[in-house]
Write a protein that holds these residues in place. Structure first.
Motif, short mmCIF file in Angstrom:
data_model
loop_
_atom_site.label_atom_id
_atom_site.label_comp_id
_atom_site.label_asym_id
_atom_site.label_seq_id
_atom_site.Cartn_x
_atom_site.Cartn_y
_atom_site.Cartn_z
N PRO A 285 49.11 58.89 -0.33
CA PRO A 285 48.84 59.87 -0.51
C PRO A 285 47.71 59.93 -0.84
N LYS A 286 47.12 61.68 -0.75
CA LYS A 286 45.58 62.19 -0.63
C LYS A 286 44.91 61.44 -1.42
N HIS A 287 44.67 61.14 -2.37
CA HIS A 287 43.75 60.72 -3.08
C HIS A 287 43.66 59.08 -2.89
N ILE A 288 44.42 58.89 -2.92
CA ILE A 288 44.07 57.21 -2.53
C ILE A 288 44.09 56.89 -0.72
N ALA A 289 43.80 57.89 0.44
CA ALA A 289 43.64 57.84 1.45
C ALA A 289 42.11 58.25 1.63
N TRP A 290 41.45 59.28 0.11
CA TRP A 290 40.27 59.85 0.94
C TRP A 290 39.01 58.76 0.04
N LEU A 291 40.05 57.94 -0.80
CA LEU A 291 39.18 56.76 -1.37
C LEU A 291 38.92 55.85 -1.05
N VAL A 292 39.73 55.31 0.58
CA VAL A 292 39.96 54.12 0.81
C VAL A 292 38.75 54.29 2.08
N GLY A 293 39.50 56.24 2.54
CA GLY A 293 38.96 55.93 3.80
C GLY A 293 37.21 56.47 3.92
N PRO A 294 36.57 57.33 2.49
CA PRO A 294 35.06 57.04 2.42
C PRO A 294 34.74 55.61 2.47
N VAL A 295 35.04 55.25 1.81
CA VAL A 295 34.68 53.91 1.38
C VAL A 295 34.63 52.79 2.07
N GLY A 296 35.50 53.15 3.27
CA GLY A 296 36.04 51.54 4.09
C GLY A 296 34.70 51.83 5.03
N ALA A 297 34.42 53.58 5.40
CA ALA A 297 33.74 53.55 6.36
C ALA A 297 32.02 53.16 6.10
N TRP A 298 31.74 53.44 5.12
CA TRP A 298 30.92 52.88 4.49
C TRP A 298 30.89 51.26 4.39
N SER A 299 31.23 50.23 4.03
CA SER A 299 31.67 49.02 3.96
C SER A 299 31.63 49.13 5.56
N VAL A 300 32.19 49.04 6.44
CA VAL A 300 32.26 49.26 7.50
C VAL A 300 30.77 48.54 8.02
N MET A 301 30.00 50.49 7.70
CA MET A 301 28.72 50.36 8.52
C MET A 301 27.88 49.99 7.78
N LYS A 302 28.03 49.32 6.62
CA LYS A 302 26.79 48.13 6.21
C LYS A 302 27.58 46.97 6.24
N SER A 303 28.21 46.88 6.57
CA SER A 303 28.19 45.42 6.58
C SER A 303 28.24 44.39 8.48
#
Length: 404
Positions: A285-303
């Motif tokens: 679903p678009k709301h879940i995808a656009w919640l997981v996507g940005p947060v996931g990208a930010w988490s990957v870069m910070k980790s």
């Protein structure tokens, strides 16, 4: 000088065919449209020339006011009547599209305004944003995106058609083949995903402002089509060039200011890749995808800052002591080449839209141009891969030499 439509109905002499009509009270909408076009012309020239939309000593008030013009423009369009039903034979404005244009303009204008307030070049205290503030900004920008998406879905539910959306039911010239139409639809879809991903970059008002050009060029072209001043083929042409220009904007940002923009552009592209995979390949679903996507990208870069300094040199969100051990040229040129690949690929796959008269070119010439383009793309991909591994190798040598 624009190509006029060829149909001979009564629109050519009617009130709706006039560019300035009594529907636009005091011509406010037309005046705002001229100001918006002038602002786009100035800002994009600045971006391509200097890597930023803003003058060096431009005041914060001037930046915000010039940005708000692009929100007032679709707001005043609500005063002008449009047909209740959508025209499926030519791209023209209808109520659903007009509200979508307003919502997306609000999304980017709001994000740009907040970005300008957070990152004000004239305020030294705003140049470094603390981690806890970054989290607050992430929540704020995620809220902006999801509010716009929810409102757009609400508008589509009440004014639109579930099956015939804005993009998939857009009329195209008759001379285009089904494969060419599908390639154009894919470009439109990818550009919409990229525009949303760019709007998450709160530390760069340039990234949040870029998609406004295509968002507001589309209704302008639709208006000209309705008024018999533009053909549908040139509507797609101008809209496609406006979308393609965003890739040039990303390259210009990275070229002129690699140290400050590299991490933001990288995060934007990671968000785009993650969300596209979740939304298209996994059908989330678009709301879940656009919640997981940005947060996931930010988490990957910070980790990556803690997991691997070598990977951090390529993906870290903020510069640190390990990033400085890698020459900026390999990292930046690698990303520039990776951005150059889709730029050329979009031009090759959508040349029939970018150049409306392309269908008149003979098939043999088209095949030759395609072969040359594919060869260049293959060369860029090979060079970028070499630069990537060289950068990682230099990072490893520098890191281990410092440790020893």
């Amino acid at each position: 000088l624009l190509p006029a439509a060829t149909n001979n109905d009564a629109r050519s002499t009617s009130t709706m065919a006039k560019l300035l009509t009594h529907h636009d009270i005091w011509h406010i909408h037309a005046l705002l449209g001229c100001l918006a076009l002038l602002n786009f012309l100035i800002r994009w020239n600045l971006l391509l020339y200097s890597g930023t939309f803003w003058w060096e000593h431009e005041s914060l008030l001037s930046k915000i006011l010039s940005t708000l013009v692009h929100l007032l423009l679709p707001v005043t369009s609500l005063l002008i009547p449009v047909p209740d039903k959508r025209n499926f034979k030519a791209p023209m404005i209808w109520p659903e599209f007009r509200l979508h244009s307003l919502l997306f303009a609000w999304r980017h204008v709001t994000a740009t305004t907040v970005s300008l307030l957070v990152v004000d070049d004239s305020n030294e205290n705003n140049k470094d944003v603390k981690s806890e503030h970054q989290i607050c900004l992430l929540v704020t920008f995620v809220s902006i995106q999801h509010t716009a998406m929810w409102l757009a879905s609400y508008v589509s539910k009440h004014l639109g058609d579930v099956n015939r959306r804005t993009t998939n039911a857009m009329p195209y010239p008759n001379y285009l083949s089904s494969s060419e139409i599908n390639a154009t639809k894919e470009m439109y879809r990818g550009s919409q995903f990229l525009a949303t991903a760019m709007n998450f970059c709160w530390l760069s008002p340039e990234l949040t402002f870029m998609p406004l050009l295509a968002i507001q060029i589309a209704p302008l072209c639709m208006t000209l089509v309705r008024k018999n001043r533009l053909t549908p083929a040139y509507h797609h042409c101008f809209y496609a060039w406006a979308l393609w220009l965003n890739l040039c904007g990303l390259i210009s940002l990275l070229w002129h200011d690699p140290n400050n923009k590299y991490q933001l552009v990288m995060w934007c592209l990671l968000t785009y890749q993650f969300t596209t995979y979740l939304r298209i390949s996994r059908c989330w679903p678009k709301h879940i995808a656009w919640l997981v996507g940005p947060v996931g990208a930010w988490s990957v870069m910070k980790s990556c800052e803690f997991v691997s300094p070598m990977v951090s040199a390529l993906l870290s969100m903020s510069l640190n002591k390990y990033t400085e051990t890698v020459p900026w040229c390999p990292r930046v040129y690698w990303l520039l080449l990776r951005l150059g690949l889709p730029t050329l690929e979009v031009m090759r796959q959508n040349k029939h839209v970018l150049i409306p008269s392309w269908h008149q070119v003979d098939k043999l010439t088209t095949q030759k141009i395609d072969r040359v383009s594919r060869t260049v793309e293959f060369g860029l991909a090979a060079v970028s891969d070499v630069i990537f591994y060289v950068g990682v190798g230099v990072s490893a040598l520098a890191f281990f030499s410092n440790v020893v």
